[in-house]
Design an enzyme around this catalytic site. Structure first.
Site, PDB file in Angstrom:
ATOM      1  N   LYS A  20       2.451  -0.135  -4.007  1.00  9.77           N
ATOM      2  CA  LYS A  20       3.784   0.243  -3.670  1.00  9.77           C
ATOM      3  C   LYS A  20       4.720  -0.003  -4.887  1.00  9.77           C
ATOM      4  O   LYS A  20       5.413   0.926  -5.057  1.00  9.77           O
ATOM      5  CB  LYS A  20       4.142  -0.690  -2.493  1.00  9.77           C
ATOM      6  N   GLY A  69      15.396 -12.151   6.712  1.00 10.67           N
ATOM      7  CA  GLY A  69      15.893 -13.575   7.266  1.00 10.67           C
ATOM      8  C   GLY A  69      17.199 -13.582   7.334  1.00 10.67           C
ATOM      9  O   GLY A  69      17.850 -13.222   6.445  1.00 10.67           O
ATOM     10  N   ALA A 129       2.396  -9.157  -4.531  1.00 14.81           N
ATOM     11  CA  ALA A 129       1.141  -9.055  -4.065  1.00 14.81           C
ATOM     12  C   ALA A 129       0.962  -8.194  -2.778  1.00 14.81           C
ATOM     13  O   ALA A 129      -0.245  -7.943  -2.356  1.00 14.81           O
ATOM     14  CB  ALA A 129       0.618 -10.310  -3.919  1.00 14.81           C
ATOM     15  N   ARG A 188       3.092   0.022   4.905  1.00 12.62           N
ATOM     16  CA  ARG A 188       3.736   1.243   5.361  1.00 12.62           C
ATOM     17  C   ARG A 188       4.273   2.563   4.464  1.00 12.62           C
ATOM     18  O   ARG A 188       4.575   3.420   4.782  1.00 12.62           O
ATOM     19  CB  ARG A 188       5.147   0.657   5.817  1.00 12.62           C
ATOM     20  N   ARG A 207       6.937  25.422 -22.869  1.00 11.25           N
ATOM     21  CA  ARG A 207       5.678  24.411 -22.486  1.00 11.25           C
ATOM     22  C   ARG A 207       5.658  23.487 -23.988  1.00 11.25           C
ATOM     23  O   ARG A 207       6.206  23.650 -24.794  1.00 11.25           O
ATOM     24  CB  ARG A 207       4.322  25.072 -22.208  1.00 11.25           C
ATOM     25  N   ALA A 263      10.660  43.267 -26.361  1.00 13.04           N
ATOM     26  CA  ALA A 263      10.409  42.977 -24.821  1.00 13.04           C
ATOM     27  C   ALA A 263       8.716  43.062 -24.618  1.00 13.04           C
ATOM     28  O   ALA A 263       8.143  44.019 -25.092  1.00 13.04           O
ATOM     29  CB  ALA A 263      10.976  44.011 -24.070  1.00 13.04           C
ATOM     30  N   TYR A 302       5.019  36.573 -23.901  1.00 10.32           N
ATOM     31  CA  TYR A 302       4.202  34.984 -24.164  1.00 10.32           C
ATOM     32  C   TYR A 302       3.885  34.943 -25.632  1.00 10.32           C
ATOM     33  O   TYR A 302       3.711  35.688 -26.343  1.00 10.32           O
ATOM     34  CB  TYR A 302       2.997  35.025 -23.450  1.00 10.32           C
ATOM     35  N   GLU A 329      13.501 -16.282   9.656  1.00  9.92           N
ATOM     36  CA  GLU A 329      13.012 -14.858   9.811  1.00  9.92           C
ATOM     37  C   GLU A 329      13.374 -14.241  11.254  1.00  9.92           C
ATOM     38  O   GLU A 329      13.273 -14.814  12.205  1.00  9.92           O
ATOM     39  CB  GLU A 329      11.542 -14.926   9.727  1.00  9.92           C
TER      40      GLU A 329
END
Ligand code: UD1
Ligand code: MG
Length: 473
Positions: free
Chosen positions: A24, A143, A12, A17, A336, A383, A369, A158
């Site tokens: 996080k 701790g 939780a 930071r 792709r 080419a 392409y 701690e």
């Protein structure tokens, strides 16, 4: 395997930071969220129930839980009241007897093996609480584990509440514990907030249980990297590289050659067979698979891509693609989504391919392409050929048959079909089908205007060069 009645994951915290709009525990390491790594380790345990305490970014975290651990129950902690407070909330309506394992959601290097050893250690040591500890070269912030004169665990203190002598202790609390539920539930009612953070500390349960005359114990983890938590971006990077090393070590042990492991980043869910060679600077991500004998790199990225046995990919970027056996891609090409290269296809340099099937033995060697296309067997795309798939509004398909020779610098304007064995003349704009065996020419006939330079560019070096040659007038 030792049976547990409950696992609680504390997740939780705000992760202030990280300075991120992403919670996080949802930051990614090796293709999985931090939380997914923790739940992956937890999944190795045999537990009747898993509960995850969520708070900050709860909607996103709950969504992630739905996909990584759908059976886990989320418990909402609205206000951060400390690890003891979070545990109390998680225990509401849960099992009242048996054993619970508690861990944090931000330690992605923890392994199921270490968790199982802790559970087994707890069952063997006759204690009501067992704390997973480790010795850290720099214990700052954690701790500390305090033993009494007889060498038995006494308490956890701690950093902020510790005196000089206690700060010298290098054995730290990893934040992972196994408790017998009955004594834990009673001890939690006795927690106070009289500490530097004004929170209810789960760690205080240890001295409370000890004060009640119950046995509390520790289990020392030999690999301290497993308990490293993530609080900021620097720790995220440190833990990510430890995870990278772990993944690469395991691949090398299974027979994969990695030339420069420090520069190779492979996601946890990637599958790589033995005798694959991975050159420096490679990233292989998502659900990719590389079959035996393939060579990847240097400096290639594969995302959700399958590479067949013996294929080679050099300095290229490939996404959601399938590369056939003994095919070769690059250097400097881009596959792709939806690209499928059959066996022995050659894709050379500066080629982009999207949503296209290239048949066995066919070649797209240079500067092209290819989009929304089906190319047959053993055809050659000259080419600088462009598959003109987009009319400005919609995409259209191009079909090229077997043994076709597309001349260099052709524009194939889709929808268009080039039949088996057909040719197109170099420099053609092809906007009509070319039947099998035909030569399609789509360009103006060449005209030579003799003597033009001598007339129109008199005195230039070109004119002087032309003058020396017969027939130039
Ligand atoms: C905690 C331990 C410390 C241990 C360290 C290991 C306490 C009081 N201290 O300190 O002994 O060395 O972990 O990393 O437990 N959380 C909640 N709700 C809360 C508070 C925390 O869910 O109200 C969660 C956090 O998201 C985090 C975990 O509990 O995942 C630990 O909390 P954190 O604030 O990181 O505790 P530390 O100060 O690291
Ligand atoms: Mg922490």
């Amino acid at each position: 395997m030792s049976r547990l009645d409950l696992v609680i994951v504390l997740a939780a915290g705000e992760g202030t930071r990280m300075k991120s709009s992403t919670p996080k525990v949802l930051h990614q390491i090796a293709g999985r969220s931090i939380l997914a790594h923790v739940l992956g380790a937890v999944a190795k345990l045999d537990s009747k129930e898993v509960r995850v305490v969520v708070g900050s970014g709860k909607d996103e975290v709950i969504k992630e839980l739905g996909s990584i651990a759908p059976a886990a129950k989320s418990i909402y902690q609205e206000v951060r009241g400390g690890t003891g407070h979070a545990t109390k909330l998680a225990l509401d309506g849960a099992a009242k007897s048996g054993q619970v394992l508690i861990c944090a959601g931000d330690t992605p290097l923890l392994t199921g093996t270490t968790l199982s050893e802790l559970v087994a250690g707890h069952k063997a040591n006759g204690a009501v609480a067992t704390v997973l500890t480790t010795e850290l070269p720099d214990p700052y912030g954690y701790g500390r584990i305090v033993y009494d004169r007889s060498g038995e665990l006494d308490s956890i203190v701690e950093e902020r509440d510790a005196n000089e002598a206690i700060r010298e202790i290098s054995e730290i609390n990893s934040g992972v514990y196994v408790f017998d539920l009955e004594p834990l539930i009673t001890a939690l009612t006795k927690l106070s907030k009289s500490n530097s953070q004004g929170e209810e500390y789960l760690t205080d349960v240890i001295s409370i249980l000890k004060g009640e005359g119950k046995k509390v114990s520790t289990y020392l983890a030999s690999d301290f990297t497993e308990i490293l938590g993530i609080n900021d971006r620097a720790q995220l990077a440190d833990v990510s590289s430890l995870m990278r090393d772990r993944i690469n070590d395991s691949l090398m042990r299974s027979g994969v050659s990695i030339v420069d492991p420090a520069s190779v980043w492979i996601d946890l869910d990637v599958e790589i067979e033995s005798d694959v060679r991975i050159e420096p600077g490679v990233a292989i991500r998502g659900n990719s698979k590389v079959e035996t004998g393939a060579v990847i790199g240097p400096r290639s990225t594969l995302i959700d891509t399958e590479v067949g046995a013996g294929a080679r990919v050099f300095e290229s970027h490939c996404e959601a693609s399938k590369i056939g056996e003994r095919a070769s891609v690059g250097p400097y090409s881009h596959l792709r989504g939806g690209t499928v290269l059959a066996n022995e296809v050659k894709v050379g340099s500066f080629v982009e391919i999207k949503n296209a099937l290239v048949g066995e033995g066919s070649k797209v060697p240079h500067l092209s392409y290819v989009g929304d296309a089906k190319i047959g067997r053993e055809s050659n795309i000259g080419a600088a050929t462009i598959f003109v798939n987009y009319d400005g509004v919609e995409k259209h398909e191009t079909k090229v048959g077997d043994h076709v020779r597309i001349g260099s610098d052709s524009m194939l304007i889709a929808p268009v079909t080039i039949g088996d064995g057909a040719y197109t003349a170099a420099g053609s704009v092809i906007d009509e089908d070319v039947p099998a065996g035909a030569l399609g020419i789509g360009r103006a006939r060449q005209v030579n205007i003799l003597g033009w330079v001598l007339k129109k560019r008199k005195g230039t070096k070109s004119a002087q060069a032309a003058e020396k040659k017969e027939g130039s007038k």
